[in-house]
Motif scaffolding. Structure first.
Motif, PDB file in Angstrom:
ATOM      1  N   THR B   5       0.851  -1.190   0.000  1.00 40.31           N
ATOM      2  CA  THR B   5       0.000   0.000   0.000  1.00 40.31           C
ATOM      3  C   THR B   5       0.884   1.236   0.000  1.00 40.31           C
ATOM      4  N   GLN B   6       0.349   2.289  -0.601  1.00 40.16           N
ATOM      5  CA  GLN B   6       1.046   3.558  -0.630  1.00 40.16           C
ATOM      6  C   GLN B   6       0.115   4.639  -0.116  1.00 40.16           C
ATOM      7  N   SER B   7       0.688   5.574   0.635  1.00 40.45           N
ATOM      8  CA  SER B   7      -0.128   6.674   1.123  1.00 40.45           C
ATOM      9  C   SER B   7       0.671   7.962   1.132  1.00 40.45           C
ATOM     10  N   PRO B   8       0.040   9.108   0.821  1.00 42.10           N
ATOM     11  CA  PRO B   8      -1.314   9.167   0.297  1.00 42.10           C
ATOM     12  C   PRO B   8      -1.372   8.684  -1.145  1.00 42.10           C
ATOM     13  N   ARG B   9      -2.539   8.513  -1.701  1.00 42.30           N
ATOM     14  CA  ARG B   9      -2.664   8.123  -3.107  1.00 42.30           C
ATOM     15  C   ARG B   9      -2.606   9.347  -4.012  1.00 42.30           C
ATOM     16  N   HIS B  10      -3.044  10.464  -3.499  1.00 44.39           N
ATOM     17  CA  HIS B  10      -2.998  11.723  -4.249  1.00 44.39           C
ATOM     18  C   HIS B  10      -2.587  12.829  -3.299  1.00 44.39           C
ATOM     19  N   LYS B  11      -1.756  13.738  -3.817  1.00 45.70           N
ATOM     20  CA  LYS B  11      -1.367  14.879  -2.978  1.00 45.70           C
ATOM     21  C   LYS B  11      -1.060  16.072  -3.855  1.00 45.70           C
ATOM     22  N   VAL B  12      -1.540  17.219  -3.417  1.00 42.59           N
ATOM     23  CA  VAL B  12      -1.215  18.493  -4.037  1.00 42.59           C
ATOM     24  C   VAL B  12      -0.490  19.322  -2.991  1.00 42.59           C
ATOM     25  N   THR B  13       0.641  19.859  -3.359  1.00 42.24           N
ATOM     26  CA  THR B  13       1.418  20.645  -2.421  1.00 42.24           C
ATOM     27  C   THR B  13       2.013  21.847  -3.126  1.00 42.24           C
ATOM     28  N   GLU B  14       2.623  22.718  -2.362  1.00 47.99           N
ATOM     29  CA  GLU B  14       3.215  23.911  -2.938  1.00 47.99           C
ATOM     30  C   GLU B  14       4.736  23.805  -2.950  1.00 47.99           C
ATOM     31  N   THR B  15       5.326  24.486  -3.894  1.00 49.88           N
ATOM     32  CA  THR B  15       6.785  24.524  -3.998  1.00 49.88           C
ATOM     33  C   THR B  15       7.400  24.955  -2.675  1.00 49.88           C
ATOM     34  N   GLY B  16       8.434  24.229  -2.272  1.00 51.34           N
ATOM     35  CA  GLY B  16       9.161  24.575  -1.061  1.00 51.34           C
ATOM     36  C   GLY B  16       8.704  23.855   0.191  1.00 51.34           C
ATOM     37  N   THR B  17       7.585  23.148   0.104  1.00 55.68           N
ATOM     38  CA  THR B  17       7.096  22.437   1.286  1.00 55.68           C
ATOM     39  C   THR B  17       7.665  21.026   1.323  1.00 55.68           C
ATOM     40  N   PRO B  18       7.821  20.469   2.514  1.00 51.04           N
ATOM     41  CA  PRO B  18       8.290  19.082   2.621  1.00 51.04           C
ATOM     42  C   PRO B  18       7.125  18.114   2.381  1.00 51.04           C
ATOM     43  N   VAL B  19       7.453  16.987   1.784  1.00 48.24           N
ATOM     44  CA  VAL B  19       6.446  15.969   1.495  1.00 48.24           C
ATOM     45  C   VAL B  19       7.032  14.599   1.826  1.00 48.24           C
TER      46      VAL B  19
END
Lengths: 110, 112
Positions: B5-19
């Protein structure tokens, strides 16, 4: 460039016909090859593999052929069905890592 | 998906943020891999792990780090996300190094 490549980006076949997807590899020392199928929005799914000491291996409706002389790999799908529509990747074991080709899209016409 | 399994399946983030993306397996496989998939490039290896706390770089490791504190979990971190890291990320597992790899369902990441 990529060491593993596919000859055609898209292959269109009639339902019920046989499909042949080709792949060339560049490293003669590669000893293990895998074919994957990827449907839209999903992860790659293992289809069949073959080791370099074999020329041919058969699965259910699929056959992989390996020609080490010309460094060529092919995937044959018998009696192609609409559910076979997907992108097909070959992968080559090179120095302990799998290197993937860009993929061939198989379209099955009803 | 072979117990992956992988999480999250979808993600929207902004430039410069950690993920951080997580891969979890229930197969007790030793090897785990992170790939990215982009049009025209196929699957490219980012990092891989050959055991707990044992990791190594792949073809496109710049801008990414990984950690594996347990057999079942492999984390991929983008310390400061960039638009070039917009991609689909796949985790894979293998019982033996570079043998048959089984893939998870993927994570779609969009960096704005």
């Amino acid at each position: 460039g990529e060491s593993v490549g596919l000859h055609l980006p898209t292959l269109s076949v009639q339902e019920g016909d046989n499909s042949i997807i080709n792949c060339a590899y560049s490293n003669s020392a590669s000893d293990y090859f895998i074919w994957y199928k990827q449907e839209s929005g999903k992860g790659p799914q293992f289809i069949i593999d073959i080791r370099s000491n074999m020329d041919k291996r058969q699965g259910q409706r699929v056959t992989v052929l390996l020609n080490k002389t010309v460094k060529h790999l092919s995937l044959q799908i018998a009696a192609t069905q609409p559910g076979d529509s997907a992108v097909y990747f070959c992968a080559e074991n090179m120095e302990g890592k799998l290197i993937f080709g860009q993929g061939t899209t198989l379209q099955v016409k009803p | 998906d072979a117990g992956i399994t992988q999480s999250p399946r979808h993600k929207v983030t902004e430039t410069g943020t950690p993920v951080t993306l997580r891969c979890h397996q229930t197969e007790n496989h030793r090897y785990m891999y992170w790939y990215r998939q982009d049009p025209g490039h196929g699957l490219r290896l980012i990092h891989y792990s050959y055991g707990v706390k044992d990791t190594d770089k792949g073809e496109v490791s710049d801008g990414y780090s990984v950690s594996r504190s347990k057999t079942e979990d492999f984390l991929l971190t983008l310390e400061s996300a960039t638009s070039s890291q917009t991609s689909v990320y796949f985790c894979a597992i293998s019982g033996q190094g570079a043998e048959t790899q089984y893939f998870g369902p993927g994570t779609r990441l969009l960096v704005l």
